[in-house]
Design an enzyme around this catalytic site. Structure first.
Site, PDB file in Angstrom:
ATOM      1  N   LYS A 156      40.035  26.076  84.092  1.00  0.00           N
ATOM      2  CA  LYS A 156      40.293  24.863  83.326  1.00  0.00           C
ATOM      3  C   LYS A 156      41.459  25.113  82.394  1.00  0.00           C
ATOM      4  O   LYS A 156      41.633  26.220  81.874  1.00  0.00           O
ATOM      5  CB  LYS A 156      39.077  24.469  82.489  1.00  0.00           C
TER       6      LYS A 156
ATOM      7  N   GLY B  59      29.180   3.945  81.103  1.00  0.00           N
ATOM      8  CA  GLY B  59      30.569   4.343  81.239  1.00  0.00           C
ATOM      9  C   GLY B  59      31.210   3.729  82.468  1.00  0.00           C
ATOM     10  O   GLY B  59      30.785   3.997  83.599  1.00  0.00           O
ATOM     11  N   LEU B  60      32.219   2.883  82.258  1.00  0.00           N
ATOM     12  CA  LEU B  60      32.873   2.175  83.357  1.00  0.00           C
ATOM     13  C   LEU B  60      34.352   2.541  83.447  1.00  0.00           C
ATOM     14  O   LEU B  60      35.223   1.685  83.585  1.00  0.00           O
ATOM     15  CB  LEU B  60      32.709   0.660  83.183  1.00  0.00           C
ATOM     16  N   GLY B  61      34.623   3.838  83.385  1.00  0.00           N
ATOM     17  CA  GLY B  61      35.973   4.318  83.625  1.00  0.00           C
ATOM     18  C   GLY B  61      36.281   4.245  85.112  1.00  0.00           C
ATOM     19  O   GLY B  61      35.614   3.536  85.875  1.00  0.00           O
ATOM     20  N   ASN B  62      37.281   4.997  85.545  1.00  0.00           N
ATOM     21  CA  ASN B  62      37.673   4.953  86.959  1.00  0.00           C
ATOM     22  C   ASN B  62      36.518   5.291  87.889  1.00  0.00           C
ATOM     23  O   ASN B  62      36.302   4.627  88.907  1.00  0.00           O
ATOM     24  CB  ASN B  62      38.838   5.907  87.208  1.00  0.00           C
TER      25      ASN B  62
ATOM     26  N   GLY C 176      33.105   5.492  86.983  1.00  0.00           N
ATOM     27  CA  GLY C 176      31.942   4.657  86.726  1.00  0.00           C
ATOM     28  C   GLY C 176      32.059   3.270  87.346  1.00  0.00           C
ATOM     29  O   GLY C 176      31.088   2.750  87.922  1.00  0.00           O
TER      30      GLY C 176
END
Length: 339
Positions: free
Chosen positions: A78, A174-177, A179
């Site tokens: 990372k 969570g409704l990101g890309n 979600g």
């Protein structure tokens, strides 16, 4: 710093700076037994350097476990770039980071992560070939969602007796890309959706396009449902929230959903089936790894389909051993990483 490395069994920690661009970067390489380390690059503000180092180490360890159980010839790593207060030239900063990656001679391959974009990866690619999720490589988010969907079906089968999701109540936090892409697949399967997001516009979009029920972020975790799908920030399942859950299973895309290992045991004690996050959300890693190695999309999609089978196997082991799936997954990954 060495104590942190030893505790996480980290192989290497690289720090570099470039005063001309403002770059201050950390690359943590956790384990390369199975192959070169692969992991995203975060570009975030941190309160101090120690926090950034800890974040890199923790996430690199998770990537090793994720790659191992995904069956990839890949290690875990990372990168963290500490976001400065002001940047004159973002492209130049990421090119400087690309030179840092190139100096590691293939030991680490970077990708998109929180705060970074495919455009940033394009800048890195001007300095090194050890980068993926560039504009030409494509966004891994839909593939993460595809894998989570397969994992939810496997979880429903294990906990509810059927992989048919029609009519089930599923709460997506969570409704990101990832979600939102997951919510689209769930809606197409006939799921009754409950959704929350810090961005009210994303929630409204899900209500209008997917027929979802809007729920406040504070109330979503306690919403009665069959499956809770955390797809936002990590640490959402903690000592304060785990007792408020009203679901049969937790299966979502977020990284590091459990605030501590003990939370997995609490879920098990309450009869709530938990899909280990780094297993169910490994679709993005599978995509960037195999795409970087030159695999065609049909082969990648076939590999993604294995996520559900992998979870089914973990659930069977957990039931037989009377341990939480999280503990079982850790044990299986460590066997692969350390022998």
């Amino acid at each position: 710093m060495f104590a942190m490395m030893e505790s996480a069994r980290l192989e290497a920690l690289h720090l570099a700076q470039d005063p001309a661009t403002g770059l201050q970067a950390i690359i943590a390489i956790h384990n390369t037994r199975l192959g070169p380390a692969l992991g995203g690059c975060r570009y975030l503000a941190y309160p101090d350097t120690d926090s950034a180092v800890r974040d890199a180490i923790r996430l690199a360890q998770g990537m090793s476990y994720k790659a191992a159980l995904a069956g990839l010839e890949q290690g875990g790593g990372k990168a963290v770039i500490i976001r400065p207060g002001h940047v004159d030239n973002r492209g130049a900063l990421f090119e400087a980071f690309g030179r840092m990656i190139e100096s590691l001679k293939g030991a680490y391959i970077t990708a998109m992560d929180s705060g970074t974009s495919s455009a940033d990866m394009d800048c890195i690619a001007q300095q090194t070939q050890h980068v993926t999720s560039t504009t030409s490589a494509g966004d891994p988010s839909p593939h993460t969602a595809m894998g989570v969907y397969a994992g939810i079906r496997a979880t429903a089968l294990a906990r509810l007796g059927s992989s048919d999701l029609e009519g089930l109540r599923i709460a997506v936090q969570g409704l990101g890309n990832v979600g939102f892409a997951l919510a689209e697949q769930l809606a197409a399967a006939g799921v009754e959706l409950f959704v929350s997001d810090l961005d009210p516009g994303r929630v409204q979009l899900a209500v209008e396009q997917l027929g979802a029920h809007a729920v406040s972020s504070e109330a979503l975790l306690s919403t009665p449902c069959e499956i809770l799908a955390p797809c936002g920030l990590g640490g959402v399942l903690n000592a304060q929230t785990v007792g408020t859950l009203h679901c049969a299973a937790v299966a979502g895309a977020a990284n590091n959903q459990l605030a501590s290992g003990e939370i997995a045991d609490e879920l098990e004690a309450r009869g709530i089936l938990y899909a280990p996050d780094y297993v169910i959300n490994s679709g993005g890693l599978i995509y960037v790894s195999l795409q970087h190695r030159g695999y065609e999309l049909p082969a990648i999609t076939a590999h993604l389909a294995q996520i559900g089978l992998r979870l089914t196997d973990i659930y069977a082991h957990a039931q037989a051993d009377k341990h939480s799936p999280a503990r079982v997954a850790d044990r299986l990954a460590e066997r692969l990483l350390y022998g």
